[in-house]
Each structure stands twice: as structure tokens, then as C-alpha cells.
Write a protein that holds these residues in place. Structure first.
Motif, short mmCIF file in Angstrom:
data_model
loop_
_atom_site.label_atom_id
_atom_site.label_comp_id
_atom_site.label_asym_id
_atom_site.label_seq_id
_atom_site.Cartn_x
_atom_site.Cartn_y
_atom_site.Cartn_z
N GLY A 176 37.29 27.17 45.73
CA GLY A 176 38.31 28.15 45.38
C GLY A 176 37.95 28.92 44.12
O GLY A 176 38.08 30.15 44.06
N SER A 177 37.46 28.20 43.09
CA SER A 177 37.11 28.84 41.83
C SER A 177 35.94 29.79 41.99
O SER A 177 35.98 30.96 41.57
N LEU A 178 34.85 29.30 42.60
CA LEU A 178 33.64 30.11 42.73
C LEU A 178 33.85 31.30 43.66
O LEU A 178 33.29 32.37 43.44
N SER A 179 34.71 31.12 44.68
CA SER A 179 35.00 32.24 45.58
C SER A 179 35.77 33.33 44.84
O SER A 179 35.51 34.53 45.02
N GLY A 180 36.71 32.92 44.00
CA GLY A 180 37.45 33.89 43.21
C GLY A 180 36.56 34.65 42.25
O GLY A 180 36.70 35.88 42.08
N VAL A 181 35.63 33.96 41.62
CA VAL A 181 34.69 34.60 40.70
C VAL A 181 33.82 35.60 41.46
O VAL A 181 33.54 36.70 40.98
N ALA A 182 33.38 35.22 42.66
CA ALA A 182 32.55 36.11 43.47
C ALA A 182 33.29 37.40 43.81
O ALA A 182 32.72 38.50 43.73
N HIS A 224 43.63 19.83 47.92
CA HIS A 224 42.92 20.43 49.05
C HIS A 224 43.41 21.82 49.43
O HIS A 224 42.66 22.58 50.06
N VAL A 225 44.65 22.16 49.09
CA VAL A 225 45.23 23.41 49.58
C VAL A 225 45.73 24.31 48.45
O VAL A 225 45.23 25.43 48.26
N ALA A 226 46.73 23.83 47.70
CA ALA A 226 47.42 24.71 46.75
C ALA A 226 46.56 25.10 45.56
O ALA A 226 46.50 26.27 45.18
N SER A 227 45.91 24.13 44.93
CA SER A 227 45.10 24.44 43.75
C SER A 227 43.92 25.36 44.07
O SER A 227 43.66 26.31 43.31
N PRO A 228 43.17 25.13 45.14
CA PRO A 228 42.12 26.10 45.48
C PRO A 228 42.65 27.51 45.69
O PRO A 228 42.02 28.49 45.27
N ALA A 229 43.82 27.63 46.34
CA ALA A 229 44.42 28.95 46.55
C ALA A 229 44.81 29.59 45.22
O ALA A 229 44.58 30.79 45.00
N LEU A 230 45.41 28.80 44.32
CA LEU A 230 45.81 29.32 43.02
C LEU A 230 44.61 29.78 42.21
O LEU A 230 44.62 30.87 41.61
N LEU A 231 43.56 28.98 42.20
CA LEU A 231 42.37 29.33 41.44
C LEU A 231 41.68 30.56 42.02
O LEU A 231 41.19 31.42 41.28
N PHE A 232 41.67 30.66 43.34
CA PHE A 232 41.05 31.83 43.96
C PHE A 232 41.79 33.10 43.58
O PHE A 232 41.18 34.09 43.14
N THR A 233 43.11 33.11 43.75
CA THR A 233 43.88 34.32 43.46
C THR A 233 43.85 34.67 41.97
O THR A 233 43.84 35.86 41.61
N THR A 234 43.82 33.66 41.10
CA THR A 234 43.79 33.92 39.66
C THR A 234 42.45 34.50 39.24
O THR A 234 42.39 35.52 38.53
N LEU A 235 41.37 33.88 39.67
CA LEU A 235 40.04 34.30 39.24
C LEU A 235 39.59 35.57 39.95
O LEU A 235 38.78 36.33 39.41
N ALA A 236 40.11 35.82 41.15
CA ALA A 236 39.74 37.04 41.87
C ALA A 236 40.22 38.29 41.13
O ALA A 236 39.62 39.36 41.25
N ARG A 237 41.29 38.13 40.32
CA ARG A 237 41.83 39.27 39.57
C ARG A 237 41.39 39.25 38.11
O ARG A 237 41.79 40.12 37.33
N ALA A 238 40.58 38.27 37.71
CA ALA A 238 40.24 38.10 36.30
C ALA A 238 39.17 39.08 35.86
O ALA A 238 38.35 39.55 36.65
#
Length: 306
Positions: free
Chosen positions: A168-174, A41-55
Motif C-alpha cells: 500500500g505504501s510503495l504503491s501510493g509513492v509510485a 490486510h485491508v484498511a491500513s494499506p488503503a489508508l497509506l495508499f490514498t495518503t501517500l498518493a496525494r503526498a
């Protein structure tokens, strides 16, 4: 060779710490559940967001990713077909299909990409594909296949938008697609929280090993053995055949796609199984066995194609 050993050594140590925590009861009876919820609920969404936001999303349009997508679909498809015939149930079959095809592209894939393939970015296409496509689809299936009231149709249709991993994933991609650069006060806390994800998942996995039987001997024996065979041998063979026969890859590109496809099942699959309370034994034993078998498999691939 060093990358393979380094990646597995890190994972083994953290899982071992989790096992000791479980044996000693340091986190109480609900320690594993708390870590699982924290990661999901917390850590993985944050990790995926920060990773994909910079991808770099341009990696999506590559032949290597097509090989990954097709080999993933092939391994998962075989498990799903057998699961339907054997009547293993939607949730259990979904978890088994993930264990058959969803690779550990993060905490193990990155060090192996650095030390074996020479470039950490080579694992990015796999990470993107799994988080943008595979994870939302699989978790939606798990959400909709659960027991109890499903809710109105409109609520079921927006299920992916209510799942923290997918959000988290889709927000990072956006963010990446729009080219936005978020300020430090926003990204730094998210990065700090995201750094808890991998340790939490591995510790929870280690705790789950306390009191468990030897893998591949319980009621889930056949699904476990099938998923491990598909993950450790079926998917790498499919990737090699597709890369050579369909896309004409050779040399370094061929090594890249085969090595990444031979990575073991990801530990976060156990988090998903625990979250939905389905296929937990299947996930735990498949991850453990595929991780052990991937060591000789990766060594052979590096020796033959390297």
C-alpha cells in the motif's frame, strides 16, 4: 496546548470504547483478532495508499526529515544493541525498537501539527519516512525471522512486495512520483475503506487491555521501560541535539522536529505485533505508557521552544 489535549482525548475515547466492547464481549472471543486482520490486510494499506498518493514527495529532501531519520535510528539502535546483548530475540527486539522510535504521526500527529505547529503538512515527512523506509524494513525482518519454513531465496527476497502494508505504501509513492491523478471511482472506495484503519486499530488496542496487568510489571518489564524511556525522552533529546548542533535549526523548524519526535509510539505497532504474534505485551504496554508520558513531555516542549 489545545492540539495536545484534543489529540489525546480522541484516542482515549476510542480506546475506551474498545475496552467496553471487550468487557461486554460484543464482538465475541475473536473480535480483537478480526479487527487486527482487517486493519493490517485491508484498511491500513488503503489508508497509506490514498495518503501517500496525494503526498508531495519533495518533503523527503529536507533537513527536518534528516533529523527525524537520524533520531529514529539513534533510539532504535540503542534498543537493538541492548536487545542483542540481553538476548531478547529478533522479533521481540524489532517490536521494541519500533516502540522506541516509531511515532504516532497519523491520528495523533496530525491534530497536534494543526493546533501546536499550525500546519498539518509538517507531519508529512515523518509519515513518509516511516511508511516508505521504516515499515517495509521492520516488517521484512519480522517476516524473515518467523518460525517455520522460510521458503526459497527468491521468495524471501521479495518479502516486502508480499506485505500488504508495504504494498500500500510503495504503491501510493509510485502514484505520487508519476504525477497520476486517479479518478474518483477508484480513490473514493479506497478512501472509505482506509477510514476504517485508525478506529479498527484503536478498538483492537482497547479490547487488548481487558484482563491485562498494570504496564511495566510483567515479564517484559525491562524491554517496556527501556522502549518508553527512549521514546519519551531519548528520541526528543536526540532530535534537539541533532537539529541544533548539526543542522543549526532554531525557532519554528526546531520546534517542529522536536515535537514530532516526542509523539508517542503509534498504535499500529500493536497491530504488527499481533499479526506476527511476537512482543504483543511489549507493544501494548509501551504504547500505553509512552502515550501517557508524552502529554507532559509535549507540554514542556511547547512551553520551552514555542
Amino acid at each position: 496546548m489545545q492540539g495536545v489535549l484534543t489529540g489525546f482525548a480522541v484516542i482515549a475515547v476510542v480506546i475506551g470504547v474498545g475496552y467496553v466492547i471487550g468487557r461486554r464481549g460484543y464482538l465475541g472471543e475473536n473480535g480483537r483478532e478480526v479487527l487486527t486482520k482487517l486493519a493490517f490486510h485491508v484498511a491500513s494499506p488503503a489508508l497509506l495508499f490514498t495518503t501517500l498518493a496525494r503526498a508531495d514527495l519533495s518533503v523527503i529532501f529536507s533537513s527536518r526529515l534528516l533529523v527525524t531519520a537520524m533520531s529514529t535510528a539513534a533510539a532504535a539502535g540503542v534498543f537493538v544493541a541492548i536487545g542483542v546483548v540481553r538476548g531478547w530475540g529478533v522479533g521481540r527486539t524489532t517490536i521494541g525498537a519500533l516502540c522506541s522510535s516509531y511515532v504516532n504521526s497519523g491520528n495523533l500527529g496530525i491534530p497536534i501539527a494543526v493546533y501546536v505547529l499550525g500546519d498539518a503538512s509538517l507531519v508529512a515527512p515523518v509519515l513518509l519516512f516511516q511508511q516508505i523506509m521504516v515499515t517495509p524494513i521492520a516488517l521484512t525482518v519480522l517476516d524473515l525471522s518467523g518460525d517455520g519454513e522460510k521458503g526459497p531465496l527468491w521468495q524471501r527476497l521479495i518479502t516486502p512486495l508480499r506485505n500488504p502494508i508495504a504494498v500500500g505504501s510503495l504503491s501510493g509513492v509510485a502514484v505520487s512520483a508519476t504525477g497520476l491523478t486517479l479518478p474518483g471511482p477508484v480513490m473514493d472506495p479506497l478512501t472509505l475503506i482506509g477510514n476504517m484503519s485508525v478506529p479498527a486499530v484503536l478498538l483492537a488496542f482497547g479490547i487488548s487491555l481487558c484482563g491485562s496487568t498494570l504496564p511495566g510489571r510483567g515479564a517484559d518489564r525491562y524491554p517496556v521501560l527501556l522502549s518508553v524511556a527512549l521514546k519519551s525522552m531519548g528520541q526528543p533529546l536526540a532530535a534537539w541535539a541533532l537539529a541544533v548542533g548539526l543542522f543549526g535549526l532554531h525557532g519554528a523548524p526546531l520546534l517542529d522536529v522536536v515535537v514530532t519526535s516526542a509523539l508517542p509510539a503509534a498504535q499500529n505497532l500493536f497491530t504488527y505485533a499481533s499479526r506476527y504474534r511476537v512482543g504483543e505485551t511489549l507493544a501494548r504496554e509501551s504504547i500505553l505508557l509512552s502515550t501517557i508520558l508524552s502529554v507532559p513531555v509535549l507540554v514542556v516542549i511547547a512551553a520551552v521552544l514555542g
